[in-house]
Scaffold this motif. Structure first.
Motif, PDB file in Angstrom:
ATOM      1  N   ASP A  77       4.984   3.800  -4.217  1.00 56.22           N
ATOM      2  CA  ASP A  77       3.697   4.111  -3.592  1.00 56.22           C
ATOM      3  C   ASP A  77       3.211   2.877  -2.817  1.00 56.22           C
ATOM      4  OD1 ASP A  77       1.282   6.024  -3.524  1.00 56.22           O
ATOM      5  OD2 ASP A  77       0.437   4.090  -4.067  1.00 56.22           O
ATOM      6  N   LEU A  78       3.172   3.011  -1.500  1.00 59.12           N
ATOM      7  CA  LEU A  78       2.865   1.842  -0.654  1.00 59.12           C
ATOM      8  C   LEU A  78       1.455   1.325  -0.897  1.00 59.12           C
ATOM      9  CD1 LEU A  78       4.424   2.978   2.765  1.00 59.12           C
ATOM     10  CD2 LEU A  78       5.332   1.274   1.197  1.00 59.12           C
ATOM     11  N   LEU A  79       0.517   2.235  -1.083  1.00 57.21           N
ATOM     12  CA  LEU A  79      -0.877   1.816  -1.241  1.00 57.21           C
ATOM     13  C   LEU A  79      -1.075   1.026  -2.542  1.00 57.21           C
ATOM     14  CD1 LEU A  79      -3.741   1.826  -0.144  1.00 57.21           C
ATOM     15  CD2 LEU A  79      -4.109   4.029  -1.255  1.00 57.21           C
ATOM     16  N   SER A  80      -0.475   1.500  -3.633  1.00 53.20           N
ATOM     17  CA  SER A  80      -0.626   0.779  -4.917  1.00 53.20           C
ATOM     18  C   SER A  80      -0.017  -0.610  -4.819  1.00 53.20           C
ATOM     19  CB  SER A  80       0.084   1.509  -6.056  1.00 53.20           C
ATOM     20  OG  SER A  80      -0.383   2.791  -6.147  1.00 53.20           O
ATOM     21  N   LEU A  81       1.170  -0.670  -4.191  1.00 52.67           N
ATOM     22  CA  LEU A  81       1.829  -1.975  -4.095  1.00 52.67           C
ATOM     23  C   LEU A  81       1.003  -2.914  -3.210  1.00 52.67           C
ATOM     24  CD1 LEU A  81       4.222  -3.775  -4.776  1.00 52.67           C
ATOM     25  CD2 LEU A  81       5.450  -2.821  -2.819  1.00 52.67           C
ATOM     26  N   LEU A  82       0.513  -2.379  -2.094  1.00 54.54           N
ATOM     27  CA  LEU A  82      -0.302  -3.191  -1.188  1.00 54.54           C
ATOM     28  C   LEU A  82      -1.548  -3.720  -1.907  1.00 54.54           C
ATOM     29  CD1 LEU A  82      -0.864  -4.147   1.763  1.00 54.54           C
ATOM     30  CD2 LEU A  82      -2.173  -2.037   2.054  1.00 54.54           C
ATOM     31  N   ARG A  83      -2.198  -2.838  -2.641  1.00 55.40           N
ATOM     32  CA  ARG A  83      -3.415  -3.254  -3.345  1.00 55.40           C
ATOM     33  C   ARG A  83      -3.104  -4.378  -4.334  1.00 55.40           C
ATOM     34  NH1 ARG A  83      -6.308   1.418  -6.285  1.00 55.40           N
ATOM     35  NH2 ARG A  83      -4.299   1.438  -7.305  1.00 55.40           N
ATOM     36  N   ALA A  84      -1.988  -4.241  -5.068  1.00 56.40           N
ATOM     37  CA  ALA A  84      -1.614  -5.269  -6.056  1.00 56.40           C
ATOM     38  C   ALA A  84      -1.324  -6.601  -5.368  1.00 56.40           C
ATOM     39  CB  ALA A  84      -0.403  -4.789  -6.852  1.00 56.40           C
ATOM     40  N   ILE A  85      -0.690  -6.533  -4.211  1.00 59.00           N
ATOM     41  CA  ILE A  85      -0.368  -7.776  -3.480  1.00 59.00           C
ATOM     42  C   ILE A  85      -1.650  -8.435  -2.974  1.00 59.00           C
ATOM     43  CG2 ILE A  85       0.727  -8.706  -1.392  1.00 59.00           C
ATOM     44  CD1 ILE A  85       2.789  -6.364  -1.677  1.00 59.00           C
ATOM     45  N   SER A 132       2.301 -14.088  -4.124  1.00 60.79           N
ATOM     46  CA  SER A 132       1.504 -12.884  -4.397  1.00 60.79           C
ATOM     47  C   SER A 132       2.385 -11.637  -4.373  1.00 60.79           C
ATOM     48  CB  SER A 132       0.380 -12.747  -3.360  1.00 60.79           C
ATOM     49  OG  SER A 132      -0.353 -13.945  -3.292  1.00 60.79           O
ATOM     50  N   VAL A 133       3.315 -11.583  -3.418  1.00 59.59           N
ATOM     51  CA  VAL A 133       4.214 -10.421  -3.343  1.00 59.59           C
ATOM     52  C   VAL A 133       5.111 -10.371  -4.583  1.00 59.59           C
ATOM     53  CG1 VAL A 133       6.099  -9.324  -2.072  1.00 59.59           C
ATOM     54  CG2 VAL A 133       4.236 -10.439  -0.811  1.00 59.59           C
ATOM     55  N   VAL A 134       5.688 -11.515  -4.916  1.00 59.85           N
ATOM     56  CA  VAL A 134       6.628 -11.529  -6.046  1.00 59.85           C
ATOM     57  C   VAL A 134       5.906 -11.200  -7.356  1.00 59.85           C
ATOM     58  CG1 VAL A 134       8.053 -13.112  -7.424  1.00 59.85           C
ATOM     59  CG2 VAL A 134       8.389 -12.947  -4.959  1.00 59.85           C
ATOM     60  N   GLU A 135       4.722 -11.746  -7.537  1.00 54.51           N
ATOM     61  CA  GLU A 135       3.944 -11.423  -8.749  1.00 54.51           C
ATOM     62  C   GLU A 135       3.647  -9.920  -8.808  1.00 54.51           C
ATOM     63  OE1 GLU A 135       1.397 -15.555  -9.482  1.00 54.51           O
ATOM     64  OE2 GLU A 135       0.538 -14.011  -8.227  1.00 54.51           O
ATOM     65  N   ALA A 136       3.274  -9.348  -7.664  1.00 48.92           N
ATOM     66  CA  ALA A 136       2.922  -7.925  -7.637  1.00 48.92           C
ATOM     67  C   ALA A 136       4.146  -7.047  -7.885  1.00 48.92           C
ATOM     68  CB  ALA A 136       2.279  -7.573  -6.294  1.00 48.92           C
ATOM     69  N   VAL A 137       5.266  -7.388  -7.263  1.00 49.62           N
ATOM     70  CA  VAL A 137       6.488  -6.577  -7.441  1.00 49.62           C
ATOM     71  C   VAL A 137       6.940  -6.615  -8.904  1.00 49.62           C
ATOM     72  CG1 VAL A 137       8.953  -6.483  -6.856  1.00 49.62           C
ATOM     73  CG2 VAL A 137       7.245  -6.717  -5.040  1.00 49.62           C
ATOM     74  N   ARG A 138       6.826  -7.793  -9.514  1.00 53.71           N
ATOM     75  CA  ARG A 138       7.208  -7.902 -10.932  1.00 53.71           C
ATOM     76  C   ARG A 138       6.279  -7.073 -11.821  1.00 53.71           C
ATOM     77  NH1 ARG A 138       9.981 -12.969 -13.017  1.00 53.71           N
ATOM     78  NH2 ARG A 138      11.468 -13.388 -11.366  1.00 53.71           N
ATOM     79  N   ALA A 139       4.978  -7.191 -11.559  1.00 57.61           N
ATOM     80  CA  ALA A 139       4.014  -6.512 -12.428  1.00 57.61           C
ATOM     81  C   ALA A 139       4.011  -4.995 -12.209  1.00 57.61           C
ATOM     82  CB  ALA A 139       2.619  -7.075 -12.180  1.00 57.61           C
ATOM     83  N   GLU A 140       4.086  -4.580 -10.961  1.00 62.97           N
ATOM     84  CA  GLU A 140       3.956  -3.140 -10.652  1.00 62.97           C
ATOM     85  C   GLU A 140       5.261  -2.387 -10.809  1.00 62.97           C
ATOM     86  OE1 GLU A 140       0.909  -1.601  -9.477  1.00 62.97           O
ATOM     87  OE2 GLU A 140       0.232  -3.490 -10.333  1.00 62.97           O
ATOM     88  N   LEU A 141       6.375  -3.046 -10.453  1.00 64.83           N
ATOM     89  CA  LEU A 141       7.646  -2.317 -10.395  1.00 64.83           C
ATOM     90  C   LEU A 141       8.667  -2.801 -11.424  1.00 64.83           C
ATOM     91  CD1 LEU A 141       8.021  -2.268  -6.483  1.00 64.83           C
ATOM     92  CD2 LEU A 141       6.928  -0.568  -7.935  1.00 64.83           C
ATOM     93  N   THR A 188      -9.246   0.374   2.651  1.00 65.97           N
ATOM     94  CA  THR A 188     -10.577  -0.201   2.441  1.00 65.97           C
ATOM     95  C   THR A 188     -11.115   0.241   1.085  1.00 65.97           C
ATOM     96  OG1 THR A 188     -10.901  -0.036   4.801  1.00 65.97           O
ATOM     97  CG2 THR A 188     -12.868  -0.454   3.495  1.00 65.97           C
ATOM     98  N   GLN A 189     -10.933   1.520   0.794  1.00 68.22           N
ATOM     99  CA  GLN A 189     -11.395   2.087  -0.480  1.00 68.22           C
ATOM    100  C   GLN A 189     -10.699   1.398  -1.651  1.00 68.22           C
ATOM    101  OE1 GLN A 189     -13.576   4.427   0.477  1.00 68.22           O
ATOM    102  NE2 GLN A 189     -14.345   4.221  -1.605  1.00 68.22           N
ATOM    103  N   ALA A 190      -9.375   1.261  -1.532  1.00 67.92           N
ATOM    104  CA  ALA A 190      -8.592   0.666  -2.622  1.00 67.92           C
ATOM    105  C   ALA A 190      -9.004  -0.781  -2.845  1.00 67.92           C
ATOM    106  CB  ALA A 190      -7.108   0.745  -2.297  1.00 67.92           C
ATOM    107  N   LEU A 191      -9.299  -1.487  -1.773  1.00 66.48           N
ATOM    108  CA  LEU A 191      -9.674  -2.902  -1.926  1.00 66.48           C
ATOM    109  C   LEU A 191     -11.075  -3.012  -2.497  1.00 66.48           C
ATOM    110  CD1 LEU A 191      -8.237  -4.501   1.302  1.00 66.48           C
ATOM    111  CD2 LEU A 191      -7.309  -4.509  -0.989  1.00 66.48           C
ATOM    112  N   ARG A 192     -11.937  -2.085  -2.116  1.00 71.08           N
ATOM    113  CA  ARG A 192     -13.299  -2.120  -2.650  1.00 71.08           C
ATOM    114  C   ARG A 192     -13.234  -1.969  -4.175  1.00 71.08           C
ATOM    115  NH1 ARG A 192     -16.169   1.412   0.961  1.00 71.08           N
ATOM    116  NH2 ARG A 192     -16.119  -0.338   2.373  1.00 71.08           N
ATOM    117  N   ALA A 193     -12.352  -1.048  -4.621  1.00 70.82           N
ATOM    118  CA  ALA A 193     -12.234  -0.802  -6.056  1.00 70.82           C
ATOM    119  C   ALA A 193     -11.769  -2.044  -6.805  1.00 70.82           C
ATOM    120  CB  ALA A 193     -11.273   0.352  -6.295  1.00 70.82           C
ATOM    121  N   THR A 194     -11.051  -2.928  -6.114  1.00 70.81           N
ATOM    122  CA  THR A 194     -10.575  -4.128  -6.807  1.00 70.81           C
ATOM    123  C   THR A 194     -11.392  -5.349  -6.378  1.00 70.81           C
ATOM    124  OG1 THR A 194      -8.916  -4.440  -5.115  1.00 70.81           O
ATOM    125  CG2 THR A 194      -8.198  -3.323  -7.109  1.00 70.81           C
ATOM    126  N   ALA A 195     -12.547  -5.113  -5.783  1.00 72.86           N
ATOM    127  CA  ALA A 195     -13.491  -6.181  -5.451  1.00 72.86           C
ATOM    128  C   ALA A 195     -12.842  -7.333  -4.698  1.00 72.86           C
ATOM    129  CB  ALA A 195     -14.170  -6.685  -6.719  1.00 72.86           C
TER     130      ALA A 195
END
Ligand code: BTN
Length: 263
Positions: A174-182, A98-107, A9-16
């Motif tokens: 890091d599961l939380l960072s990846l989840l937030r990006a997705i 969304s997953v593929v974009e996030a995996v490419r950008a984050e990892l 919840t905190q992580a999502l709040r930070a990314t509005a």
């Protein structure tokens, strides 16, 4: 580390987060996050609810299959979303995108979508998307991603075709960072669908899909068609031109890529 409901919840709040993850529910274990989200919908939950679990006892896959996970090593979640008339077929594709974009950008991994919504890395499947709806106007869009672990941790029949992200990265992810990006991207892509902008979604999906432009063999409803995959349709269908030049559109099915011709 396994993210808690508060951390998410905190992580999502930070990314509005606009819609996705307005409410968050985390389970150590659940039968299926899709079923959990649909039960909540029946009880009056609204669009945007995120149900995440660290393991599932009855994970559901496409075509009536089951979905296996490595407890604590996978991202397993469902979001309640409203399939919009005319764009409902693209909802799972928007999640896969969304997953593929996030995996490419984050990892920095060359993740791809394999129609209809497999998530692949070097032709091995690291995840999938399943959208389900039992009446009502909300669908559970479920995403399963193999993150930290190895195919050897999965049931034997999956080991030759499955992938995990951590071996490709060379470290635990890091599961939380990846989840937030997705989820951030899912929110953006869902907004585009809500605005009726299926063209942008189709264009982005085609850019990150590994099927279009390839010779494929499609098995759907007992019918088998071989030909060239020529594109996605706004309904989420894959168009295949057979050797006689006829174009077939498939809303569901099993696609096999034929080996590239020797040059
Ligand atoms: C596929 O067969 O490729 C789709 C797999 C979808 C699995 C995810 S895991 C989270 C959500 N809950 C389920 O029971 N299934 C989806």
């Amino acid at each position: 580390m396994r993210p808690s409901a508060d951390e998410i919840t905190q992580a999502l709040r930070a990314t509005a987060g606009r819609v996705v993850g307005r409410r968050v529910e985390v389970h150590e274990e659940i039968d299926s996050t899709n079923l959990g989200a649909l039960r909540r919908a029946e009880a009056g939950a609204s669009e945007g609810l995120l149900v995440l679990a660290h393991t599932q006892t009855a994970g559901r896959g496409r075509l009536g299959r089951s979905w296996a996970d490595v407890p604590g090593g996978c991202l397993l979640f469902s979001v309640l979303l409203r399939p919009l008339r005319g764009a409902e077929g693209l909802l799972p594709a928007a999640a896969a995108l969304s997953v593929v974009e996030a995996v490419r950008a984050e990892l920095q991994l060359q993740a791809e979508i394999r129609w209809p919504n497999d998530l692949v890395l070097a032709e091995r499947k690291f995840g999938g998307v399943l959208a389900e709806r039992f009446g009502g106007d909300l669908a559970a869009v479920g995403v399963g991603i193999n993150v930290n672990g190895s195919p050897a941790d999965l049931p034997e029949e999956l080991r030759d075709t499955a992938a995990f992200l951590s071996p490709a990265v060379g470290a635990d992810v890091d599961l939380l960072s990846l989840l937030r990006a997705i989820l951030r991207r899912l929110d953006d892509n869902y907004l585009l669908l809500c605005e009726g902008d299926t063209r942008t979604i189709v264009k982005r999906v085609e850019e990150l899909d590994c099927v279009v432009g390839r010779q494929v063999c499609m098995l759907a409803g007992g019918e088998q068609v071989s030909g060239l995959a020529i594109g996605w349709r706004p309904t989420g269908a894959l168009a295949v031109r057979d050797d006689l030049g006829r174009v077939h559109e498939f809303q569901a099915g099993e696609v096999t890529l034929r080996p590239r011709a020797e040059r």
